[in-house]
Write a protein that holds these residues in place. Sequence first.
Motif, mmCIF file in Angstrom:
data_model
loop_
_atom_site.group_PDB
_atom_site.id
_atom_site.type_symbol
_atom_site.label_atom_id
_atom_site.label_comp_id
_atom_site.label_asym_id
_atom_site.label_seq_id
_atom_site.Cartn_x
_atom_site.Cartn_y
_atom_site.Cartn_z
ATOM 1 N N PRO A 1 0.812 -1.222 0.000
ATOM 2 C CA PRO A 1 0.000 0.000 0.000
ATOM 3 C C PRO A 1 0.845 1.271 0.000
ATOM 4 N N GLN A 2 2.050 1.192 0.626
ATOM 5 C CA GLN A 2 2.918 2.374 0.692
ATOM 6 C C GLN A 2 3.305 2.856 -0.705
ATOM 7 N N SER A 3 3.522 1.893 -1.611
ATOM 8 C CA SER A 3 3.899 2.255 -2.984
ATOM 9 C C SER A 3 2.752 2.979 -3.679
ATOM 10 N N PHE A 4 1.529 2.510 -3.425
ATOM 11 C CA PHE A 4 0.346 3.161 -3.999
ATOM 12 C C PHE A 4 0.202 4.569 -3.446
ATOM 13 N N ASN A 5 0.336 4.711 -2.118
ATOM 14 C CA ASN A 5 0.229 6.021 -1.478
ATOM 15 C C ASN A 5 1.238 7.012 -2.055
ATOM 16 N N LYS A 6 2.469 6.532 -2.243
ATOM 17 C CA LYS A 6 3.546 7.386 -2.736
ATOM 18 C C LYS A 6 3.253 7.858 -4.161
ATOM 19 N N LEU A 7 2.812 6.938 -5.041
ATOM 20 C CA LEU A 7 2.512 7.296 -6.430
ATOM 21 C C LEU A 7 1.331 8.257 -6.494
ATOM 22 N N PHE A 8 0.288 7.970 -5.718
ATOM 23 C CA PHE A 8 -0.919 8.795 -5.745
ATOM 24 C C PHE A 8 -0.604 10.221 -5.302
ATOM 25 N N LYS A 9 0.158 10.352 -4.219
ATOM 26 C CA LYS A 9 0.491 11.687 -3.713
ATOM 27 C C LYS A 9 1.408 12.419 -4.683
ATOM 28 N N ASN A 10 2.317 11.670 -5.315
ATOM 29 C CA ASN A 10 3.239 12.260 -6.281
ATOM 30 C C ASN A 10 2.492 12.827 -7.482
ATOM 31 N N LYS A 11 1.418 12.144 -7.883
ATOM 32 C CA LYS A 11 0.659 12.562 -9.072
ATOM 33 C C LYS A 11 -0.435 13.587 -8.767
ATOM 34 N N THR A 12 -0.967 13.573 -7.543
ATOM 35 C CA THR A 12 -2.118 14.447 -7.238
ATOM 36 C C THR A 12 -1.840 15.492 -6.159
ATOM 37 N N ASN A 13 -0.692 15.360 -5.481
ATOM 38 C CA ASN A 13 -0.309 16.267 -4.369
ATOM 39 C C ASN A 13 -1.152 16.075 -3.111
ATOM 40 N N VAL A 14 -1.986 15.039 -3.097
ATOM 41 C CA VAL A 14 -2.735 14.702 -1.877
ATOM 42 C C VAL A 14 -2.675 13.190 -1.691
ATOM 43 N N SER A 15 -2.883 12.739 -0.470
ATOM 44 C CA SER A 15 -2.890 11.301 -0.206
ATOM 45 C C SER A 15 -4.237 10.724 -0.640
ATOM 46 N N PRO A 16 -4.347 9.404 -0.800
ATOM 47 C CA PRO A 16 -5.639 8.803 -1.150
ATOM 48 C C PRO A 16 -6.744 9.152 -0.160
ATOM 49 N N LEU A 17 -6.408 9.143 1.139
ATOM 50 C CA LEU A 17 -7.408 9.484 2.156
ATOM 51 C C LEU A 17 -7.858 10.935 2.036
ATOM 52 N N GLU A 18 -6.888 11.843 1.810
ATOM 53 C CA GLU A 18 -7.227 13.267 1.655
ATOM 54 C C GLU A 18 -8.102 13.484 0.421
ATOM 55 N N PHE A 19 -7.798 12.743 -0.669
ATOM 56 C CA PHE A 19 -8.602 12.854 -1.882
ATOM 57 C C PHE A 19 -10.033 12.402 -1.607
ATOM 58 N N ARG A 20 -10.192 11.264 -0.932
ATOM 59 C CA ARG A 20 -11.528 10.759 -0.623
ATOM 60 C C ARG A 20 -12.297 11.725 0.258
ATOM 61 N N SER A 21 -11.627 12.300 1.245
ATOM 62 C CA SER A 21 -12.280 13.243 2.157
ATOM 63 C C SER A 21 -12.713 14.513 1.426
#
Length: 306
Positions: A283-303
């Motif tokens: 999951p850490q790899s997913f979190n890192k890629l998502f934040k790198n591409k969107t500037n927010v974490s997956p949880l922050e995006f969902r919120s």
Amino acid sequence: MKKEVHIPYHIQSISELHSLLKIPKPEHPLVSFVDLSKITCHFDDNLKSVVYSFYTVCIKKGFTGKMKYGQNFYDFDEGVMTFMSPGQVISTEVSVDSAVYGAMLVIHPDFIQNYALAKNIKEYSYFSYAVSEALHLSEKEQTMITGIMKNIEQEYSSSIDAFSQDVMVSHIELLLNYCNRFYNRQFITRKSANNTLLVKLENLLSDYFEGDKVQKLGLPTVAYISDELNVSPNYLSDLLRSLTGQSTQHHIHNKIIEKAKELLTTTSLSVSETAFQLGFEYPQSFNKLFKNKTNVSPLEFRSSFN
């Protein structure tokens, strides 16, 4: 019955290449300029598949045989350039009465070892293209390339002095830079066919994440995508950069983020479950890629979406 495996013949020196081609010894042990019209095509079962230990740049005309790279055959026509790097396996099928015109420049890596080109030559990615992705020259381009090749031939045939190697390496670098320009032109002039490839790429990535391939194969790789599209990895990335400004890996990442956003906003899957659903092992790899591409974490995006 066990299938017979054909081991490619390894040509390790330029002198050996000249001997196999039945032409006079090279003027220099580490570089050679070969007039292809001087070669008599002959059948040798041992040479159907070969591996070179050097770089080759060929401009071919009038070749009636076929060359094979991977599973694809390619028929040569007028004004075609091909580039081979050390270690590539090349298979050839020729008729005994075949004729070929043009020139071949052969460069051993040791010839450019003390020059910036030794490092930079790896950046000319067309050395890793498949034979079927050859460079097709316009008449004007062909004249320009032939002129540079003639300069190299003249230097190669002249008496060696303290400046010979410097001059030849400069000409080689100029040749490779022009080929870079002409390949970029080819990407543009073949835009219609290339746009079709882009559509195929998008459909391929969509099907990959919609089906069960993620669970079976994990995250899609550049090698997998290029293989499915029947092009070499470097050619595909260079073509995509020309069309979209992004490499194949970028397109894969964009599709992952697009799918991730869909899962985060339309399902109740946790971030870890979303990561596994997308093919991530951690999951850490997913979190890192998502934040790198969107500037927010997956949880922050969902919120923020909620």
